[in-house]
Write a protein that holds these residues in place. Structure first.
Motif, PDB file in Angstrom:
ATOM      1  N   LEU A 128       3.151  -3.774  -0.354  1.00  0.00           N
ATOM      2  CA  LEU A 128       1.955  -3.636  -1.142  1.00  0.00           C
ATOM      3  C   LEU A 128       1.767  -2.355  -2.065  1.00  0.00           C
ATOM      4  O   LEU A 128       1.275  -2.587  -3.115  1.00  0.00           O
ATOM      5  CB  LEU A 128       0.628  -3.907   0.077  1.00  0.00           C
ATOM      6  N   TYR A 129       2.112  -1.098  -1.342  1.00  0.00           N
ATOM      7  CA  TYR A 129       2.022  -0.053  -2.061  1.00  0.00           C
ATOM      8  C   TYR A 129       2.769   0.127  -3.429  1.00  0.00           C
ATOM      9  O   TYR A 129       2.573   0.539  -4.361  1.00  0.00           O
ATOM     10  CB  TYR A 129       2.223   1.195  -0.896  1.00  0.00           C
ATOM     11  N   TYR A 130       3.943  -0.392  -3.231  1.00  0.00           N
ATOM     12  CA  TYR A 130       4.784  -0.358  -4.343  1.00  0.00           C
ATOM     13  C   TYR A 130       4.349  -1.262  -5.648  1.00  0.00           C
ATOM     14  O   TYR A 130       4.574  -0.980  -6.934  1.00  0.00           O
ATOM     15  CB  TYR A 130       6.453  -0.760  -4.047  1.00  0.00           C
ATOM     16  N   PRO A 169       1.591  -9.436  -0.588  1.00  0.00           N
ATOM     17  CA  PRO A 169       2.272  -9.020  -1.923  1.00  0.00           C
ATOM     18  C   PRO A 169       1.538  -8.192  -3.116  1.00  0.00           C
ATOM     19  O   PRO A 169       2.032  -7.778  -3.949  1.00  0.00           O
ATOM     20  CB  PRO A 169       3.144 -10.151  -2.300  1.00  0.00           C
ATOM     21  N   SER A 170       0.212  -8.702  -2.721  1.00  0.00           N
ATOM     22  CA  SER A 170      -0.752  -7.863  -3.682  1.00  0.00           C
ATOM     23  C   SER A 170      -1.875  -7.689  -3.076  1.00  0.00           C
ATOM     24  O   SER A 170      -2.252  -8.062  -2.161  1.00  0.00           O
ATOM     25  CB  SER A 170      -0.946  -9.028  -4.985  1.00  0.00           C
ATOM     26  N   SER A 171      -2.768  -6.997  -3.743  1.00  0.00           N
ATOM     27  CA  SER A 171      -4.130  -6.555  -3.194  1.00  0.00           C
ATOM     28  C   SER A 171      -5.220  -7.681  -3.132  1.00  0.00           C
ATOM     29  O   SER A 171      -6.062  -7.652  -2.086  1.00  0.00           O
ATOM     30  CB  SER A 171      -4.786  -5.724  -4.375  1.00  0.00           C
ATOM     31  N   ASN A 172      -4.983  -8.795  -3.857  1.00  0.00           N
ATOM     32  CA  ASN A 172      -5.937  -9.922  -3.655  1.00  0.00           C
ATOM     33  C   ASN A 172      -5.772 -10.639  -2.280  1.00  0.00           C
ATOM     34  O   ASN A 172      -7.031 -10.700  -1.493  1.00  0.00           O
ATOM     35  CB  ASN A 172      -5.788 -11.019  -4.487  1.00  0.00           C
ATOM     36  N   ILE A 197      -5.275   1.934  -2.063  1.00  0.00           N
ATOM     37  CA  ILE A 197      -5.726   2.897  -0.981  1.00  0.00           C
ATOM     38  C   ILE A 197      -7.054   3.274  -1.397  1.00  0.00           C
ATOM     39  O   ILE A 197      -7.758   3.451  -0.583  1.00  0.00           O
ATOM     40  CB  ILE A 197      -4.887   4.299  -0.944  1.00  0.00           C
ATOM     41  N   GLU A 198      -7.505   3.670  -2.835  1.00  0.00           N
ATOM     42  CA  GLU A 198      -8.964   3.764  -3.145  1.00  0.00           C
ATOM     43  C   GLU A 198      -9.656   2.713  -2.779  1.00  0.00           C
ATOM     44  O   GLU A 198     -10.893   2.809  -2.083  1.00  0.00           O
ATOM     45  CB  GLU A 198      -8.938   4.204  -4.196  1.00  0.00           C
ATOM     46  N   ASN A 241     -14.397   1.578   3.819  1.00  0.00           N
ATOM     47  CA  ASN A 241     -14.432   2.368   5.074  1.00  0.00           C
ATOM     48  C   ASN A 241     -13.341   1.873   6.049  1.00  0.00           C
ATOM     49  O   ASN A 241     -13.349   1.887   7.230  1.00  0.00           O
ATOM     50  CB  ASN A 241     -15.762   1.929   5.752  1.00  0.00           C
ATOM     51  N   CYS A 242     -12.046   1.833   5.573  1.00  0.00           N
ATOM     52  CA  CYS A 242     -10.896   1.588   6.406  1.00  0.00           C
ATOM     53  C   CYS A 242     -10.328   2.896   6.680  1.00  0.00           C
ATOM     54  O   CYS A 242     -10.212   3.799   5.660  1.00  0.00           O
ATOM     55  CB  CYS A 242      -9.905   0.513   5.774  1.00  0.00           C
TER      56      CYS A 242
END
Length: 237
Positions: free
Chosen positions: A37-39, A12-15, A46-47, A53-54
């Protein structure tokens, strides 16, 4: 692509997503960023993943009128991810428009992201296909038709169950990518997916890429789970 294993960052989040990636960072993992995740995080996630390096599969499954998909893909191309997708049910003109958008949005000298089409979701059953979607051809026939349409439209491959890979390769050839989610270990819960296989089975069936989510992300030790799945996928176990 050299038979990658893509880890689905269905968080649900970047963490949570970045915490998982940090455990796998030494392997430069190929990861999938889906709608949830994107929404929530937008292009920032993405950055952050690129800084680690993914390689990135941006899994938004676009399905709209051709011009809307074209303009959306133009924006997604500027994120410089590796793989994006659409629904094959959007039709040939829409899929061709998706490629036009990716070409238009990609920087000069840089290849566009690969684009694949979803045939039928791995949560779709034969009964759902006929009773709810009113598609009266069999699952296999429908998927082969959608895959052939995607190839005719110029796409690089399809998302499908590994169970359908042999028939898709028969219709579309071995160079047409078959990217397969619904990968589970035998002891794992199927959750909401139906047409599932193990990494070993996916290898034998001819998948080019597998996408693994909860068998890794929900494991007590994601690092060990990743290595096990990767080894099974590569035929080392």
């Amino acid at each position: 692509m050299n038979k990658p294993l893509i880890v689905a960052l269905d968080f649900p989040s970047s963490n949570e997503a970045l915490s998982l990636v940090s455990q796998l960072e030494i392997y430069h993992p190929f990861v999938k960023v889906g709608m949830e995740l994107y929404y929530k995080e937008g292009p920032a996630i993405i950055e952050e993943l690129k800084m680690k390096n993914c390689n990135i599969f941006l899994d938004l499954k676009l399905h709209d009128i051709p011009n809307t998909v074209k303009q959306a893909m133009k924006q997604l191309a500027r994120l410089e991810v590796d793989l994006v997708n659409v629904h094959a049910a959007g039709g040939k003109v829409m899929m061709e428009a998706a490629l036009e958008g990716l070409e238009a949005g990609s920087r000069v000298g840089r290849k566009r992201p690969k684009c694949i089409a979803v045939t039928q979701l791995t949560s779709t059953t034969e009964n759902m296909l006929t009773e709810e979607l009113l598609i009266h051809s069999s699952m296999e026939t429908t998927i082969k038709l959608y895959a052939a349409l995607a190839k005719e439209s110029g796409l690089d491959g399809v998302v499908c169950s590994a169970l359908e890979v042999p028939s898709i390769k028969e219709v579309c050839g071995n160079n047409f990518l078959a990217i397969t989610p619904g990968i589970r270990n035998s002891e794992d819960n199927n959750h909401d997916q139906h047409r599932i296989v193990s990494p070993v089975q996916a290898n034998r069936l001819g998948s080019d890429v597998i996408v693994v989510g909860r068998s890794i992300t929900g494991a007590k030790d994601p690092h060990s789970a990743y290595l096990r799945m990767k080894s099974e996928w590569e035929g080392l176990l």
